[in-house]
Write an enzyme that holds these catalytic residues in place. Structure first.
Site, mmCIF file in Angstrom:
data_model
loop_
_atom_site.group_PDB
_atom_site.id
_atom_site.type_symbol
_atom_site.label_atom_id
_atom_site.label_comp_id
_atom_site.label_asym_id
_atom_site.label_seq_id
_atom_site.Cartn_x
_atom_site.Cartn_y
_atom_site.Cartn_z
ATOM 1 N N TYR A 1 38.949 36.971 44.487
ATOM 2 C CA TYR A 1 39.406 35.828 43.517
ATOM 3 C C TYR A 1 39.174 34.554 44.028
ATOM 4 C CZ TYR A 1 41.183 39.628 40.393
ATOM 5 O OH TYR A 1 41.279 40.466 39.299
ATOM 6 N N ASP B 1 35.560 37.162 35.510
ATOM 7 C CA ASP B 1 36.322 37.237 33.864
ATOM 8 C C ASP B 1 37.830 36.933 33.929
ATOM 9 O OD1 ASP B 1 37.469 39.279 35.656
ATOM 10 O OD2 ASP B 1 36.285 40.980 34.400
ATOM 11 N N HIS C 1 36.961 44.125 33.156
ATOM 12 C CA HIS C 1 37.975 44.211 33.945
ATOM 13 C C HIS C 1 39.235 45.462 33.407
ATOM 14 C CE1 HIS C 1 40.218 41.288 36.542
ATOM 15 N NE2 HIS C 1 41.162 42.370 36.741
HETATM 16 C C1 HOC Z 1 43.884 35.351 36.457
HETATM 17 C C2 HOC Z 1 44.123 36.204 37.415
HETATM 18 O O1 HOC Z 1 42.947 42.314 38.949
HETATM 19 C C3 HOC Z 1 44.614 42.730 37.448
HETATM 20 C C4 HOC Z 1 44.225 42.262 38.844
HETATM 21 C C5 HOC Z 1 44.645 40.834 38.880
HETATM 22 C C6 HOC Z 1 44.478 39.869 37.939
HETATM 23 C C7 HOC Z 1 44.500 38.442 38.031
HETATM 24 C C8 HOC Z 1 43.751 37.724 37.214
HETATM 25 O O2 HOC Z 1 45.913 42.910 37.308
HETATM 26 O O3 HOC Z 1 43.899 42.938 36.788
#
Ligand code: HOC
Length: 384
Positions: A133, A161, A251
């Site tokens: 990230y 994403d 995701h």
């Molecule tokens: C904008 C940040 O991958 C999840 C993890 C953290 C996501 C962070 C997104 O909970 O899907």
């Protein structure tokens, strides 16, 4: 019991019973009405096999090459945050199981364990990649990337994403209060009243853009892979930007609701790459909804280089620790070997689009899968 788990869904059922409500809410939640999360599974069921007969399948070879590294199996543990919500040892449990089975592990930026704990747990020539990230403070990002490379990570997977967190209502309702973690690169201003995801994500930079790719190329020699690509145009752009790979991913259905499944995007992407003679210029990974070796084999037939699996290993870990992940990986390998035999494809190189009937997948969308079909519900009565 562990022996009564015969497939990845069985671990999920046990995890749901034994996990803390808040932890279950965080792992299992998807965005909005969880339509994309369900579609990730359902899309695989729209593809059917066209197996070949009388092929010598006495010996099955599941090995492949991912990002220039020889790997004995084409699936990998994809990055998932906050492993200690599921097990007190967190991500190192996944590292140990991956070593036993020669599976590549992607280390998450938002791991509960520190990077070094996960890197130190690596054994022998085990392969690890880093999921990134990108921090608003690029110096923090630079240090993370340089450290990962120095410590032997073999790939940099930049998540693209998530400029903003998706709305996971199950997680928000659960009033998460204890990250149980040593979350790295987060800010100090953590608001814990809005669910786990919101609590840990405030440092992520929504201004990240294509303009940043040359900078990443300048700070690392690791192959660069964009994780979370969702259409062919962006895959072509990634090739032009000199990226080494893309992960077709939504995701785990946790970000944009009604985004298409990775497997559907794969079916769009591979013909376009082949048309241009670009299929060797970029490696295409896919994740989301994979529960069976037949799912993995369908993605490989379409042209994927590797297949990411996230939640199922978290559930196996949460239910039975290392033994659980060990068994989950073994079950998947056994399923793979058997199904490669039944398809008539003795090696990964023998898997190709002619072994599939994709008409059901490519026929367009008639509507969302009803939630009760798969026993999954946006509103989860276990989490009130
Ligand atoms: C904008 C940040 O991958 C999840 C993890 C953290 C996501 C962070 C997104 O909970 O899907």
């Amino acid at each position: 019991s562990l022996e009564a788990c015969y497939n990845l869904m069985d671990f999920e059922a046990v995890a749901r019973q034994v996990m803390k409500k808040t932890a279950w809410a965080y792992y299992s939640s998807g965005a909005d009405d969880e339509i994309t999360m369900r579609e990730n599974h359902a899309a695989f069921h729209k593809i059917w096999f066209r197996p070949r007969i009388l092929v010598d399948v006495e010996h099955i070879d599941m090995s492949t090459t991912m990002l220039g590294t020889k790997c004995s199996i084409p699936f990998y543990v994809t990055a998932t945050a906050l492993g200690k919500l599921g097990h007190p040892e967190g991500e190192v449990v996944l590292t140990k199981a991956s070593h036993r089975h020669n599976v590549v592990q992607m280390i998450p930026t938002l791991a509960s364990c520190s990077f070094d704990e996960i890197l130190d747990a690596r054994q022998g020539d085990q392969v690890q990649w880093l999921q990134l990230y990108v921090n608003k403070d690029r110096e923090i990002t630079r240090k993370i990337v340089e450290h990962a490379e120095k410590r032997g990570c073999k790939g940099l997977f930049i998540t693209v994403d998530a400029p903003q967190l998706g709305r996971r209502e199950k997680d928000m309702r659960s009033k998460f209060s204890d990250p149980g973690s040593n979350v790295q690169s987060g800010g100090d201003n953590i608001d814990r009243s809005q669910g786990a995801a919101r609590a840990i994500s405030s440092f992520i930079d929504p201004a990240l853009s294509w303009k940043d790719i040359p900078w990443f190329k300048s700070i690392t020699r690791m192959p660069i892979v964009l994780k979370g690509v969702q259409c062919v145009e962006d895959v072509l752009r990634a090739v032009e930007a000199g990226c080494d790979g893309v992960v077709l991913s939504n995701h785990g259905g946790r970000q944009l609701e009604t985004a298409r499944s990775g497997i559907e995007v794969l079916a769009e992407v591979m013909p376009a790459l082949r048309e241009r003679g670009w299929e060797k210029r970029i490696e295409v990974f896919v994740d989301g909804g994979v529960r069976r070796a037949t799912d993995i084999l369908k993605a490989l037939c379409l042209g994927a280089t590797g297949i990411g699996i996230g939640r199922p290993f978290l559930y196996a870990m949460s239910a039975y620790g290392l033994d659980g992940v060990d068994r989950a990986m073994q079950l998947l390998k056994d399923e793979m070997e058997m199904n490669m035999r039944l398809i008539g494809a003795p090696s990964v190189a023998d898997l190709n689009p002619s072994l599939l009937d994709t008409r059901g997948l490519l026929g367009g969308h008639s509507g969302a899968v009803p939630s009760d079909t798969l026993g999954l519900h946006a509103y989860d009565p276990l989490v009130t």
